[in-house]
Write an enzyme that holds these catalytic residues in place. Structure first.
Site, mmCIF file in Angstrom:
data_model
loop_
_atom_site.group_PDB
_atom_site.id
_atom_site.type_symbol
_atom_site.label_atom_id
_atom_site.label_comp_id
_atom_site.label_asym_id
_atom_site.label_seq_id
_atom_site.Cartn_x
_atom_site.Cartn_y
_atom_site.Cartn_z
ATOM 1 N N ASN A 209 -4.028 58.643 16.674
ATOM 2 C CA ASN A 209 -2.901 57.903 16.197
ATOM 3 C C ASN A 209 -2.405 56.941 17.051
ATOM 4 O O ASN A 209 -2.673 56.958 18.692
ATOM 5 C CB ASN A 209 -1.923 58.430 15.526
ATOM 6 C CG ASN A 209 -1.202 59.538 16.374
ATOM 7 O OD1 ASN A 209 -0.693 59.217 17.101
ATOM 8 N ND2 ASN A 209 -1.251 60.772 15.622
ATOM 9 N N ASP A 279 -2.096 64.665 10.848
ATOM 10 C CA ASP A 279 -1.789 65.452 9.666
ATOM 11 C C ASP A 279 -3.331 65.610 8.925
ATOM 12 O O ASP A 279 -3.167 66.626 8.119
ATOM 13 C CB ASP A 279 -1.114 64.275 8.612
ATOM 14 C CG ASP A 279 0.292 64.212 9.008
ATOM 15 O OD1 ASP A 279 0.781 65.163 9.559
ATOM 16 O OD2 ASP A 279 0.796 63.030 8.767
ATOM 17 N N LYS A 289 -24.008 63.720 18.407
ATOM 18 C CA LYS A 289 -23.500 62.444 17.991
ATOM 19 C C LYS A 289 -24.166 61.887 16.716
ATOM 20 O O LYS A 289 -25.259 62.092 16.525
ATOM 21 C CB LYS A 289 -24.099 61.401 19.145
ATOM 22 C CG LYS A 289 -23.379 60.155 19.075
ATOM 23 C CD LYS A 289 -23.652 59.121 19.988
ATOM 24 C CE LYS A 289 -23.231 57.736 19.708
ATOM 25 N NZ LYS A 289 -24.123 56.778 20.349
ATOM 26 N N PHE A 322 10.985 64.670 14.734
ATOM 27 C CA PHE A 322 11.309 63.230 14.648
ATOM 28 C C PHE A 322 10.544 62.852 13.406
ATOM 29 O O PHE A 322 9.523 63.530 12.726
ATOM 30 C CB PHE A 322 10.456 62.379 15.881
ATOM 31 C CG PHE A 322 11.078 62.501 16.985
ATOM 32 C CD1 PHE A 322 11.365 63.454 18.025
ATOM 33 C CD2 PHE A 322 11.460 61.148 17.342
ATOM 34 C CE1 PHE A 322 12.115 63.475 19.153
ATOM 35 C CE2 PHE A 322 12.010 61.143 18.776
ATOM 36 C CZ PHE A 322 12.380 62.255 19.481
ATOM 37 N N LYS A 336 12.638 65.626 5.325
ATOM 38 C CA LYS A 336 11.884 66.351 6.089
ATOM 39 C C LYS A 336 12.532 67.545 6.966
ATOM 40 O O LYS A 336 12.051 68.807 7.221
ATOM 41 C CB LYS A 336 11.143 65.394 7.439
ATOM 42 C CG LYS A 336 10.028 64.772 6.703
ATOM 43 C CD LYS A 336 9.373 63.697 7.759
ATOM 44 C CE LYS A 336 8.538 62.723 6.893
ATOM 45 N NZ LYS A 336 7.958 61.739 7.929
ATOM 46 N N LYS A 340 11.432 71.434 6.469
ATOM 47 C CA LYS A 340 10.995 71.992 7.882
ATOM 48 C C LYS A 340 12.244 72.996 8.337
ATOM 49 O O LYS A 340 11.942 73.420 9.839
ATOM 50 C CB LYS A 340 10.356 70.974 8.765
ATOM 51 C CG LYS A 340 9.194 70.196 8.209
ATOM 52 C CD LYS A 340 8.753 69.221 9.129
ATOM 53 C CE LYS A 340 7.716 68.164 8.663
ATOM 54 N NZ LYS A 340 6.873 67.841 9.472
HETATM 55 N N1 CTP Z 1 4.772 67.449 12.633
HETATM 56 C C1 CTP Z 1 4.412 68.730 12.911
HETATM 57 N N2 CTP Z 1 3.022 69.128 12.574
HETATM 58 C C2 CTP Z 1 2.327 68.127 12.009
HETATM 59 C C3 CTP Z 1 2.827 66.615 11.849
HETATM 60 C C4 CTP Z 1 3.919 66.443 12.224
HETATM 61 O O1 CTP Z 1 5.107 69.546 13.413
HETATM 62 N N3 CTP Z 1 0.836 68.465 11.523
HETATM 63 C C5 CTP Z 1 6.066 67.117 13.090
HETATM 64 C C6 CTP Z 1 6.292 65.778 14.329
HETATM 65 O O2 CTP Z 1 5.954 66.031 15.478
HETATM 66 C C7 CTP Z 1 7.770 65.445 13.850
HETATM 67 C C8 CTP Z 1 7.765 65.714 12.136
HETATM 68 O O3 CTP Z 1 6.942 66.677 11.977
HETATM 69 O O4 CTP Z 1 8.452 66.056 14.535
HETATM 70 C C9 CTP Z 1 7.692 64.694 11.365
HETATM 71 O O5 CTP Z 1 6.357 63.932 11.522
HETATM 72 P P1 CTP Z 1 6.054 62.646 10.554
HETATM 73 O O6 CTP Z 1 4.767 62.419 11.127
HETATM 74 O O7 CTP Z 1 7.210 61.924 10.532
HETATM 75 O O8 CTP Z 1 5.984 63.523 9.015
HETATM 76 P P2 CTP Z 1 4.981 64.260 8.287
HETATM 77 O O9 CTP Z 1 6.029 65.647 8.072
HETATM 78 O O10 CTP Z 1 3.771 64.389 8.920
HETATM 79 O O11 CTP Z 1 4.880 63.802 7.029
HETATM 80 P P3 CTP Z 1 4.411 62.086 6.468
HETATM 81 O O12 CTP Z 1 3.317 62.125 7.322
HETATM 82 O O13 CTP Z 1 4.091 62.388 5.035
HETATM 83 O O14 CTP Z 1 5.474 61.257 6.724
#
Ligand code: CTP
Length: 405
Positions: A209, A279, A289, A322, A336, A340
């Site tokens: 990303n 995610d 490959k 974040f 969130k 969490k």
């Molecule tokens: N985070 C995490 N583990 C993951 C993905 C995200 O701990 N596998 C943490 C990120 O580091 C951030 C927080 O969760 O501090 C929120 O991340 P964000 O990408 O905004 O949200 P998600 O929980 O991934 O939800 P969505 O993608 O549906 O917005």
């Protein structure tokens, strides 16, 4: 953009000595002026072989002093004026004088008259830098509180290869800045995550990303400069690791990031998850490959949510997440925080100008466990890092600070 430099209005004397790196002092002085420091320059006579006082006068806005007899009592007057002393480049000869109380030129006489905080950036041939006589002088200077910004290793102007090239200007500036930052996080251990992760499809391809890691690195740097013991777990980034951190753990995948966070979290007081772990990860990754063909269907599976795993720990750190959203979706961020079980969440709308990925600035809103929202104006990630640490310290159980708005 608001900018807070701890060097603003600080009275700095920059000593320039006779090394081929002397020309870099012009850039150093110019950068210190950018930080709004009040800079004066003192040059040794050897440095005049490499650079003219005019260049440094233009950079600093004041005539450099070049000799002990140029102005009556210049060394004493400068000692009454200066708040900080930077010797860059610092030769073996000048450091030898400083270590042994010799006062036969303006720089060395100033040092004896002064007794203040000093930062040195040695620049010399590797043989000189590693010589026992020089090491003894350096050890002594360190023992009396002089800070060394160590030279880099590489090719030197003298043709040699090795340690001795003056440290980068940014490292020297960082060293000066940290001398003026209060060490209010001493005794705190902070685990910071940064950057993206890479989820491999095969040995050459991956899914990732846009995260640059800048926010997490800024947090790690700011926390270390305020005295915290910092562990930084980072995905792949192009950034230079912050100086002064205790541990740097480089990871590739979200799984590796989770393993490192779960290992380090029990011994950390604070966790700041500034990373953007993936995610999703490919259901399977090929060890060879993948050959080009008409069509390739990618099957992804969800990764573990690292923060959710942390929330299940018995003894867990004060946890900050974040929430990068595409729009003013404050409720999503608060959701969130609840889901969490976070102590704080930093919301940012990555579609806004001056906020989000691969940008030097950010604009965030901060939520604690109560519904209160603090909207923070656009600012540099370095300054924002300090502000976030201020807010964490206000909410951290056992610290009794008032918000410094
Ligand atoms: N985070 C995490 N583990 C993951 C993905 C995200 O701990 N596998 C943490 C990120 O580091 C951030 C927080 O969760 O501090 C929120 O991340 P964000 O990408 O905004 O949200 P998600 O929980 O991934 O939800 P969505 O993608 O549906 O917005």
């Amino acid at each position: 953009m608001r900018k807070r430099s701890p060097l603003k209005n600080k009275r700095l004397l920059v000593g320039v000595t006779g090394s081929v790196a002397a020309y870099k002092a012009v850039e150093l002085v110019r950068r210190l002026k950018d930080e709004e420091a009040d800079v004066r320059v003192a040059m040794t006579s050897a440095s005049l072989n490499f650079i003219t006082p005019l260049s440094l006068e233009l950079a600093s806005g004041a005539k450099p002093l070049t000799g002990l007899w140029e102005e009556p009592l210049a060394h004493v007057n400068l000692a009454a004026w200066a708040e900080f002393f930077i010797v860059a480049p610092a030769t073996a000869n000048t450091l030898g004088k400083l270590a042994n109380g010799i006062a036969d030129d303006l720089l060395s006489a100033f040092f004896l008259a002064w007794h203040g905080r000093t930062l040195i950036a040695p620049a010399m041939n590797p043989g000189m830098y590693t010589h026992d006589a020089f090491r003894k002088n350096l050890e002594f200077l360190r023992s009396i509180g002089v800070t060394e910004i160590a030279p880099e290793t590489g090719a030197l102007a003298c043709g040699a290869e090795g340690v001795g090239r003056m440290a980068g200007i940014e490292s020297i500036i960082e060293g000066a800045r940290s001398a003026f930052i209060p060490r209010d996080l001493e005794g705190q251990s902070i685990l910071v995550t940064a950057g993206p992760t890479r989820e491999p499809l095969d040995p050459v391809r991956f899914i990732s990303n846009r995260s640059s890691g800048k926010m997490g690195f800024a947090l790690a740097r700011a926390a270390a400069s305020r005295g915290a013991a910092v562990t930084l777990v980072t995905g792949p980034t192009a950034l230079t690791p912050p100086s002064g951190i205790e541990k740097l753990i480089r990871v590739e995948t979200a799984k590796e990031m989770m393993e490192s966070v779960l290992k380090e979290a029990p011994s950390s007081r604070i966790l700041v998850m500034a990373a953007a772990p993936a995610d999703f990860t490919p259901e399977s990754s090929s060890s060879e490959k993948i050959a080009k063909s008409g069509r390739y269907d990618l099957k992804l599976k969800a990764t573990h949510d690292i923060l959710l795993e942390v929330s299940r720990m018995k003894r867990r750190p004060f946890t900050v997440g974040f929430a990068a959203e595409t729009g003013p979706l404050f409720e999503r961020a608060q959701e969130k925080l609840r889901k969490k079980d976070l102590d704080m969440i930093i919301f940012n709308d990555v579609t806004k100008a001056g906020a989000g990925f691969d940008c030097d600035t950010n604009q965030v809103s901060i939520f604690g466990r109560d519904a209160h929202r603090e909207d923070v104006p656009v600012m540099g990630k370095e300054e924002l890092a300090h502000l976030l640490l201020d807010r964490i310290m206000v909410l951290l159980p056992g610290t009794n600070l008032k918000a410094n708005k």
